[in-house]
Design an enzyme around this catalytic site. Structure first.
Site, PDB file in Angstrom:
ATOM      1  N   ARG A  42       0.679  -1.381  -0.388  1.00 19.81           N
ATOM      2  CA  ARG A  42      -0.220   0.468   0.137  1.00 19.81           C
ATOM      3  C   ARG A  42       0.576   1.013  -0.082  1.00 19.81           C
ATOM      4  O   ARG A  42       1.572   1.696   0.854  1.00 19.81           O
ATOM      5  CB  ARG A  42      -0.616   0.204   1.482  1.00 19.81           C
ATOM      6  CG  ARG A  42      -1.801   1.168   1.060  1.00 19.81           C
ATOM      7  CD  ARG A  42      -3.056   1.016   2.280  1.00 19.81           C
ATOM      8  NE  ARG A  42      -2.389   0.923   3.674  1.00 19.81           N
ATOM      9  CZ  ARG A  42      -2.909   1.420   4.664  1.00 19.81           C
ATOM     10  NH1 ARG A  42      -4.184  -0.061   4.471  1.00 19.81           N
ATOM     11  NH2 ARG A  42      -2.673   0.764   6.098  1.00 19.81           N
ATOM     12  N   GLU A  43       0.808   2.477  -1.118  1.00 13.85           N
ATOM     13  CA  GLU A  43       1.476   3.507  -1.101  1.00 13.85           C
ATOM     14  C   GLU A  43       0.411   4.153  -1.611  1.00 13.85           C
ATOM     15  O   GLU A  43      -0.186   4.651  -2.470  1.00 13.85           O
ATOM     16  CB  GLU A  43       3.204   3.015  -2.641  1.00 13.85           C
ATOM     17  CG  GLU A  43       3.716   2.747  -2.070  1.00 13.85           C
ATOM     18  CD  GLU A  43       4.854   2.839  -0.693  1.00 13.85           C
ATOM     19  OE1 GLU A  43       4.666   4.135  -0.184  1.00 13.85           O
ATOM     20  OE2 GLU A  43       4.964   2.169   0.002  1.00 13.85           O
ATOM     21  N   LYS A  44       0.472   5.456  -0.868  1.00 13.62           N
ATOM     22  CA  LYS A  44      -1.206   6.599  -0.982  1.00 13.62           C
ATOM     23  C   LYS A  44      -0.307   7.900  -1.557  1.00 13.62           C
ATOM     24  O   LYS A  44      -1.212   8.217  -2.122  1.00 13.62           O
ATOM     25  CB  LYS A  44      -1.244   7.047   0.217  1.00 13.62           C
ATOM     26  CG  LYS A  44      -2.557   6.200   1.113  1.00 13.62           C
ATOM     27  CD  LYS A  44      -3.550   5.086   0.481  1.00 13.62           C
ATOM     28  CE  LYS A  44      -3.916   4.531   0.978  1.00 13.62           C
ATOM     29  NZ  LYS A  44      -5.083   4.079   0.677  1.00 13.62           N
ATOM     30  N   ASN A  72      -2.444  -2.584  -3.209  1.00 11.39           N
ATOM     31  CA  ASN A  72      -3.894  -1.627  -3.236  1.00 11.39           C
ATOM     32  C   ASN A  72      -4.364  -0.553  -3.883  1.00 11.39           C
ATOM     33  O   ASN A  72      -3.011   0.651  -4.160  1.00 11.39           O
ATOM     34  CB  ASN A  72      -3.043  -1.322  -2.241  1.00 11.39           C
ATOM     35  CG  ASN A  72      -4.636  -0.309  -0.717  1.00 11.39           C
ATOM     36  OD1 ASN A  72      -5.247  -0.976  -0.658  1.00 11.39           O
ATOM     37  ND2 ASN A  72      -4.921   1.105  -1.199  1.00 11.39           N
ATOM     38  N   ASP A  73      -5.329  -0.431  -4.132  1.00  6.75           N
ATOM     39  CA  ASP A  73      -5.801   0.229  -5.200  1.00  6.75           C
ATOM     40  C   ASP A  73      -5.198   0.489  -6.852  1.00  6.75           C
ATOM     41  O   ASP A  73      -5.490   0.426  -7.254  1.00  6.75           O
ATOM     42  CB  ASP A  73      -5.731   1.560  -4.383  1.00  6.75           C
ATOM     43  CG  ASP A  73      -6.249   1.572  -3.310  1.00  6.75           C
ATOM     44  OD1 ASP A  73      -6.723   0.847  -2.869  1.00  6.75           O
ATOM     45  OD2 ASP A  73      -6.216   3.044  -3.239  1.00  6.75           O
ATOM     46  N   ASP A  92     -12.687   3.327  -4.841  1.00 12.22           N
ATOM     47  CA  ASP A  92     -11.600   2.906  -5.811  1.00 12.22           C
ATOM     48  C   ASP A  92     -12.222   2.098  -6.893  1.00 12.22           C
ATOM     49  O   ASP A  92     -13.622   1.891  -7.298  1.00 12.22           O
ATOM     50  CB  ASP A  92     -10.215   1.977  -5.810  1.00 12.22           C
ATOM     51  CG  ASP A  92      -9.825   2.384  -3.994  1.00 12.22           C
ATOM     52  OD1 ASP A  92      -9.530   3.167  -4.199  1.00 12.22           O
ATOM     53  OD2 ASP A  92      -9.509   1.459  -3.384  1.00 12.22           O
ATOM     54  N   SER A 111     -12.594  -4.178   0.867  1.00 13.40           N
ATOM     55  CA  SER A 111     -12.372  -3.372   2.081  1.00 13.40           C
ATOM     56  C   SER A 111     -14.050  -2.813   2.308  1.00 13.40           C
ATOM     57  O   SER A 111     -14.863  -2.360   1.202  1.00 13.40           O
ATOM     58  CB  SER A 111     -11.613  -1.892   2.084  1.00 13.40           C
ATOM     59  OG  SER A 111     -10.715  -2.613   2.307  1.00 13.40           O
ATOM     60  N   LYS A 140      -6.327   4.367   9.799  1.00 19.15           N
ATOM     61  CA  LYS A 140      -7.267   3.445   9.219  1.00 19.15           C
ATOM     62  C   LYS A 140      -8.439   4.012  10.592  1.00 19.15           C
ATOM     63  O   LYS A 140      -8.708   3.547  11.523  1.00 19.15           O
ATOM     64  CB  LYS A 140      -7.572   1.898   9.312  1.00 19.15           C
ATOM     65  CG  LYS A 140      -6.936   0.737   7.760  1.00 19.15           C
ATOM     66  CD  LYS A 140      -8.372   0.994   7.312  1.00 19.15           C
ATOM     67  CE  LYS A 140      -7.373   0.060   6.095  1.00 19.15           C
ATOM     68  NZ  LYS A 140      -8.319   0.299   4.676  1.00 19.15           N
ATOM     69  N   VAL A 200      -1.208  -3.905  10.279  1.00 19.65           N
ATOM     70  CA  VAL A 200       0.085  -2.977   9.755  1.00 19.65           C
ATOM     71  C   VAL A 200       1.488  -2.589  10.850  1.00 19.65           C
ATOM     72  O   VAL A 200       2.315  -3.181  10.635  1.00 19.65           O
ATOM     73  CB  VAL A 200      -0.598  -1.398   9.528  1.00 19.65           C
ATOM     74  CG1 VAL A 200       0.330  -0.230   8.720  1.00 19.65           C
ATOM     75  CG2 VAL A 200      -2.211  -1.429   8.183  1.00 19.65           C
ATOM     76  N   MET A 290      -1.421  -8.976  44.882  1.00 21.57           N
ATOM     77  CA  MET A 290      -2.364  -7.783  44.748  1.00 21.57           C
ATOM     78  C   MET A 290      -1.200  -7.024  43.888  1.00 21.57           C
ATOM     79  O   MET A 290      -0.145  -6.277  44.525  1.00 21.57           O
ATOM     80  CB  MET A 290      -2.637  -7.114  45.695  1.00 21.57           C
ATOM     81  CG  MET A 290      -4.003  -7.735  46.550  1.00 21.57           C
ATOM     82  SD  MET A 290      -4.090  -9.457  46.522  1.00 21.57           S
ATOM     83  CE  MET A 290      -5.939  -9.970  46.898  1.00 21.57           C
ATOM     84  N   LYS A 366     -18.600 -12.245  36.749  1.00 22.44           N
ATOM     85  CA  LYS A 366     -19.326 -12.953  37.681  1.00 22.44           C
ATOM     86  C   LYS A 366     -19.969 -11.664  37.880  1.00 22.44           C
ATOM     87  O   LYS A 366     -19.348 -10.215  38.175  1.00 22.44           O
ATOM     88  CB  LYS A 366     -17.993 -13.745  38.756  1.00 22.44           C
ATOM     89  CG  LYS A 366     -18.331 -13.489  39.522  1.00 22.44           C
ATOM     90  CD  LYS A 366     -18.795 -13.133  40.707  1.00 22.44           C
ATOM     91  CE  LYS A 366     -18.373 -11.711  41.006  1.00 22.44           C
ATOM     92  NZ  LYS A 366     -20.037 -10.786  42.667  1.00 22.44           N
TER      93      LYS A 366
END
Length: 517
Positions: A42-44, A72-73, A92, A111, A140, A200, A290, A366
């Site tokens: 994925r590289e936007k 991706n896309d 897309d 997606s 996301k 990711v 505790m 409980k």
């Protein structure tokens, strides 16, 4: 021919997380060595030439291991390098158009955030669904019309299964601390699991991507093969009272037989009952600790056998420690018992309980009837302070069973009669004594007892472990109440602890009064 693909551990890349001393291809190589089964590049922001060059460098790695590479896309980039397929989003190119361009032999995933989107993707021929966002992340975010958390993922997944057979993963904030919870919780009502998880930052931002992938792959395998939820659909259907009582007595025998190696039961509990719970744990065969500080949870978690989270005196200062303890317990698959004391009396308590159930999940809830009602969103039972008031549920068995199915855990509900359910089998427990209601902490001690016993069978038969803890406390109360030394609540309390110490599996089996509800 379309390549085979395995969705068990699905890596989505992010070049922005690559450190200066490594390349993306090196991280992917290490991640695959650790157990990643499929990779999505994925590289936007990269331009086409740079994207293609990066895709080719990753393809050399993935082909070397026989792991599919999806783009991706960008259909054009996938075509340029002859990638194994693509993953597309709702904004897309349409799936139908992508299939027309790529042909029948490429993998196409989509997606989806809603049931309608899942159904449309399946009708258009998606090879798999990426259901999310499970949790908000930097990369996301959950849309306003999507459901939040594993509950939302499960709703989409169950609808998809009604449409037809399909493969799917979930994405968004999944990591080594919550992967088992997410996969257990998102199983359909018929026990059908997602095929895996997509991550990711859990790998891309890790100092050691190989080690991170190994842990995640182990957690996914645990959820698929060893957790109680993975077995529950077939293993514990329609159990008889006699069989579950026998199993509960066996749990007590196992804990009593390991006196030299007592289970370490960690308490994140309220200040009012801390001493009583510690003594009850010791009397029943456990070893209490505790330990509320967030800073020590990672060190403690390796040795803890069970964790009790009791919010009776919840403060903002306690919350970081509880979160840290639950994260660490989930990493080691340590059973967690939640006692949501008085959760219905304030938004503060209620919102925190909802948060930890969503983000981490528990193995046992409980609660009293008022707390169960609050968890179910029912107004059938009221509360006064931390106590239930009134006649209780008209159908208590249905209430505990519904809550168990909702949260994929055992539910123990205390009251005039107690109820235990795994969502399939529900039992009423008639043991106990009114004197228990006359001292503070008797209900909290049930949570301690459940944790002390359930740790031996948390992933095999938690129903028996929870029943053992509940009945052990109730039978001890019956014995203590008729002791010659007991004249009221003040003398009942030490006698109560004494009788827990004297309890044996033979006593439990001969005296427990349990029936199918």
């Amino acid at each position: 021919m379309k390549p085979d693909f395995n969705l068990t551990l699905y890596l989505v890349t992010d070049s922005g997380m690559v450190p200066a001393d490594k390349t993306l291809a090196q991280i992917v190589d290490e991640a695959i060595q650790g157990g990643v089964t499929i990779v999505q590049l994925r590289e936007k922001t990269a331009d086409t030439g740079a994207f293609i060059a990066l895709a080719r460098s990753l393809q050399k790695v993935t082909k070397n291991y026989g792991v599919p590479l999806l783009i991706n896309d960008r259909i054009d980039v996938a075509l340029a390098i002859d990638a194994d397929g693509v993953h597309i989003g709702q904004d897309d190119m349409s799936l139908v158009e992508a299939r027309r361009i790529l042909g029948p032999n490429k993998i196409i995933g989509m997606s989806v955030q809603t049931a309608a989107e899942a159904e449309a993707a399946m009708c258009d021929g998606a090879d798999y669904l990426g259901i999310g966002v499970c949790f908000d992340t930097e990369t996301k975010q959950i849309s306003t019309d999507a459901l939040r958390g594993p509950a939302g993922v499960r709703q989409v997944w169950e609808h998809a299964l009604e449409v037809g057979p399909v493969r799917a993963v979930t994405i968004g904030g999944v990591n080594e601390y919550n992967a088992v919870h997410v996969l257990d919780y998102t199983r359909s009502a018929k026990g059908v699991p997602l095929e895996g998880v997509a991550v990711v930052s859990a790998i891309m931002a890790a100092e050691d991507p190989c080690a991170a992938a190994k842990v995640l792959r182990s957690q996914v395998s645990f959820a698929m093969e060893r957790s109680w939820a993975s077995k529950q659909a077939t293993a514990y259907v329609d159990r008889s009272a006699a069989s579950v009582c026998q199993a509960a007595a066996g749990v007590v025998a196992r804990v009593r037989a390991t006196d030299g190696a007592r289970p370490l039961v960690q308490h994140m509990t309220n200040a009012v009952v801390m001493n009583d719970c510690a003594n009850a744990c010791l009397a029943l065969g456990g070893s209490p600790i505790m330990a509320p500080a967030a800073e020590e949870q990672a060190d403690l978690a390796r040795n803890v056998s069970a964790l009790v989270v009791n919010i009776g005196t919840l403060t903002s200062a306690q919350i970081p420690g509880i979160r840290a303890a639950m994260r660490c317990a989930r990493l080691y698959n340590t059973p967690i018992v939640l006692d949501p004391v008085g959760m219905g009396i304030s938004t503060f308590r209620k919102s925190f309980v909802y948060e930890i159930l969503r983000d981490y999940g528990v193995h046992v809830i409980k609660a009293n009837a008022g707390e169960v009602a609050s968890l179910l969103g029912s107004d059938e039972v009221s509360m006064q302070g931390v106590d239930s008031i009134g006649a209780g549920f008209s159908d208590p068995a249905a209430a505990v069973s519904a809550l168990s199915r909702r949260h994929r855990c055992i539910v123990v509900m205390t009251g005039r009669a107690d109820y235990v359910s795994d969502g399939t089998s529900t039992f009423a427990v008639r043991n106990g004594h009114p004197m228990q209601a006359c001292i503070s902490g008797s209900g909290c001690m049930v949570g301690t007892a459940v944790a002390t016993f359930i740790q031996t069978v948390a992933h095999e038969d938690p129903l028996a472990g929870a029943l053992a803890g509940l009945v052990a406390v109730n039978v001890a109360a019956e014995h203590a109440a008729v002791s010659a030394d007991v004249r009221g609540p003040g003398t009942f309390r030490p006698a109560f602890i004494d009788e827990m110490h004297r309890l044996s599996d033979d006593i439990l089996l001969s005296e427990m009064r349990v029936e199918r509800a």
